[in-house]
Design an enzyme around this catalytic site. Structure first.
Site, PDB file in Angstrom:
ATOM      1  CD  GLU A 174     -30.488  22.070  31.669  1.00  0.00           C
ATOM      2  OE1 GLU A 174     -29.694  22.897  32.117  1.00  0.00           O
ATOM      3  OE2 GLU A 174     -30.921  22.112  30.502  1.00  0.00           O
ATOM      4  CG  HIS A 250     -30.071  23.965  36.858  1.00  0.00           C
ATOM      5  ND1 HIS A 250     -29.063  24.815  36.450  1.00  0.00           N
ATOM      6  CD2 HIS A 250     -30.472  23.306  35.746  1.00  0.00           C
ATOM      7  CE1 HIS A 250     -28.874  24.680  35.150  1.00  0.00           C
ATOM      8  NE2 HIS A 250     -29.719  23.777  34.695  1.00  0.00           N
ATOM      9  CB  CYS A 371     -23.239  26.802  38.840  1.00  0.00           C
ATOM     10  SG  CYS A 371     -24.874  27.221  39.391  1.00  0.00           S
TER      11      CYS A 371
HETATM   12  O1  SUG Z   1     -27.791  27.466  32.252  1.00  0.00           O
HETATM   13  N1  SUG Z   1     -26.516  30.708  32.734  1.00  0.00           N
HETATM   14  C1  SUG Z   1     -26.519  29.291  33.095  1.00  0.00           C
HETATM   15  C2  SUG Z   1     -26.292  29.134  34.571  1.00  0.00           C
HETATM   16  C3  SUG Z   1     -26.096  27.716  34.959  1.00  0.00           C
HETATM   17  C4  SUG Z   1     -26.058  27.518  36.431  1.00  0.00           C
HETATM   18  N2  SUG Z   1     -25.818  26.156  36.733  1.00  0.00           N
HETATM   19  C5  SUG Z   1     -26.336  25.491  37.770  1.00  0.00           C
HETATM   20  N3  SUG Z   1     -27.340  25.964  38.464  1.00  0.00           N
HETATM   21  N4  SUG Z   1     -25.854  24.329  38.033  1.00  0.00           N
HETATM   22  C6  SUG Z   1     -27.823  28.631  32.673  1.00  0.00           C
HETATM   23  O2  SUG Z   1     -28.879  29.288  32.763  1.00  0.00           O
HETATM   24  C7  SUG Z   1     -26.513  32.564  31.187  1.00  0.00           C
HETATM   25  C8  SUG Z   1     -25.757  32.961  29.954  1.00  0.00           C
HETATM   26  C9  SUG Z   1     -26.055  34.373  29.519  1.00  0.00           C
HETATM   27  O3  SUG Z   1     -27.182  34.848  29.703  1.00  0.00           O
HETATM   28  O4  SUG Z   1     -25.130  35.015  28.972  1.00  0.00           O
HETATM   29  C10 SUG Z   1     -26.442  31.058  31.451  1.00  0.00           C
HETATM   30  O5  SUG Z   1     -26.318  30.290  30.539  1.00  0.00           O
END
Ligand code: SUG
Length: 448
Positions: A174, A250, A371
């Site tokens: 990730e 994460h 993020c």
């Molecule tokens: O991968 N949300 C992302 C959020 C990522 C956050 N990044 C970090 N913590 N670095 C994920 O879960 C949600 C998309 C949706 O439901 O439409 C999403 O992909």
């Protein structure tokens, strides 16, 4: 030579929507199917970039991706013209269309893992695009991510790019969301800290019971090998499986590091004392003095951390050596978190100031300030070798704001994703964006 941490923020794409796509990410699941506002989302992100630039930090921008990803839908068997592909997917497999429309590439902390030149064997800055293969909608990001990073960091003398790891769960990667670097100064050798959720091959490591652990130990080790990191300059730690089961998908949802400082929640890791001792002794070997700031569960619960995104903050070094924390508005609305932050900044420790940003559109999908940015530590020469088109300036901020105003919708629901016109709008917008950012041709519609 001078060195910097440059924050490259993901520009929110025109299809930003709440698809409910990320099992294990509480915000994504609970806001599923709500209507979104892509224009507001992009402007909120740009406002943060501009504010950091105005505060004197080096700021860059990372372009969004082409969505809907018609090529991905074709690989799943949908056929005909682009409009027919979208309409057929909408009729027969709406969840796949929604996934192919996600603007999730905005969360660029997941774009790649980056090792600065001071840490790597060949003295170049290394990038490994993250395969993100825990979620289908994110697993389709890395080919374009690689092309965009290649166009931003094109100079092969200074920058080395690695393709994403094999796309199987055993190498779930990730990117920088599970990676932090400690150092005395950005241009000096540091200690790279890789946090994993489970081991794919060694059954002695525990794993969460409910939600997936997205990052494996083996993926982290592969990235460290690809980047040519010294064993003495790397620390691996396991995330506490029970916090993953509480929505910490994460590590950057429960810890953040910068310079010589780790700011973390008491429940974030397994074998915390051993890990802190290793970080401290390895950082000492490169001349640094490790400091940790532990937030006790009696002050802030894991649930508070997940809801407020306290740790998904940006911890930034100020010229006087103290640090500033960039937090989302949700921290101010959580009484315990806000109270904790008042105490923290008033205590005379290293973290002296908190700045609050409204990032609600992204937050509702589980994406906070950290993020939205990919950190790249660069020395002056390397910074000069970055494509200047992606470095934030006042005129670039104005152009991007006007570009968003011209091209983005202010409301989006599932029905809008089924509209083939949306694809045309997105392509027109992105074609213009590649000119604004001087990226050349990076999108499938530009190169096929
Ligand atoms: O991968 N949300 C992302 C959020 C990522 C956050 N990044 C970090 N913590 N670095 C994920 O879960 C949600 C998309 C949706 O439901 O439409 C999403 O992909």
């Amino acid at each position: 030579m001078k060195s910097y941490e440059v924050n490259f923020d993901g520009l929110v794409g025109p299809t930003h929507n709440y698809g409910g796509l990320s099992y294990g990410n509480v915000a994504s699941q609970s806001n599923s199917q709500q209507s979104s506002n892509p224009k507001e989302a992009a402007l909120q992100g740009l406002a943060k970039m501009k504010a950091l630039m105005d505060m004197g930090f080096q700021q860059g921008v990372l372009a969004p991706q082409e969505r809907p990803d018609v090529a991905a839908l074709r690989r799943l068997g949908f056929a005909g013209s682009d409009a027919q592909v979208i309409q057929q997917a909408a009729k027969e497999a709406m969840p796949l269309l929604v996934a192919s429309c996600s603007a999730s590439s905005m969360w660029v902390a997941n774009a790649a893992t980056v090792s600065p030149s001071a840490d790597t064997a060949d003295g170049r800055v290394h990038f490994t695009a993250a395969n993100l293969n825990c979620k289908y909608h994110r697993s389709i990001e890395h080919p374009t991510t690689s092309r965009v990073l290649g166009a931003m960091f094109a100079n092969q003398h200074h920058f080395a790019h690695h393709a994403a790891l094999p796309a199987v769960a055993q190498f779930g990667d990730e990117g920088a969301a599970n990676h932090t670097r400690f150092c005395r100064a950005y241009g000096e050798a540091g200690v790279e800290f890789f946090v994993f959720g489970r081991s794919a091959f060694d059954t002695r490591y525990p794993a969460p019971q409910k939600y997936p652990a997205r990052q494996t130990l083996e993926a982290s080790q592969a990235v460290a090998r690809l980047h040519g990191l010294r064993e003495e300059g790397v620390v691996y730690a396991q995330q506490n499986p029970s916090v993953i089961d509480q929505g910490v998908f994460h590590n950057d949802v429960i810890a953040v590091g910068n310079g010589e400082v780790l700011f973390y929640h008491e429940d974030a890791f397994l074998e915390t004392d051993k890990m802190l001792a290793e970080l401290s002794s390895k950082l000492a070997k490169v001349g640094g003095k490790f400091q940790s700031v532990c937030v006790p569960r009696s002050a802030v619960t894991v649930d508070d951390a997940v809801r407020s995104y306290l740790f998904n903050s940006q911890l930034l070094s100020r010229p006087d050596g103290s640090m500033l924390l960039i937090v989302p508005e949700e921290c101010r609305s959580n009484e315990r978190v806000w109270h904790y932050l008042q105490g923290l900044t008033g205590a005379g420790g290293v973290i002296r100031e908190v700045k609050v940003f409204d990032l609600k559109q992204s937050m509702q999908n589980g994406g906070g300030p950290a993020c939205l940015r990919l950190r790249v530590a660069l020395n002056e020469t390397e910074l000069a070798a970055v494509n200047p088109g992606v470095i934030m300036t006042a005129p670039l901020y104005d152009s991007l704001t006007q570009w968003v105003e011209r091209h983005y919708r202010d409301r989006m629901t599932e029905n809008d994703l089924a509209d083939p016109q949306l694809l045309l709008e997105c392509r027109a917008a992105l074609d213009e964006l590649t000119q604004i950012l001087k990226l050349g041709s990076v999108y499938p519609f530009q190169i096929n």
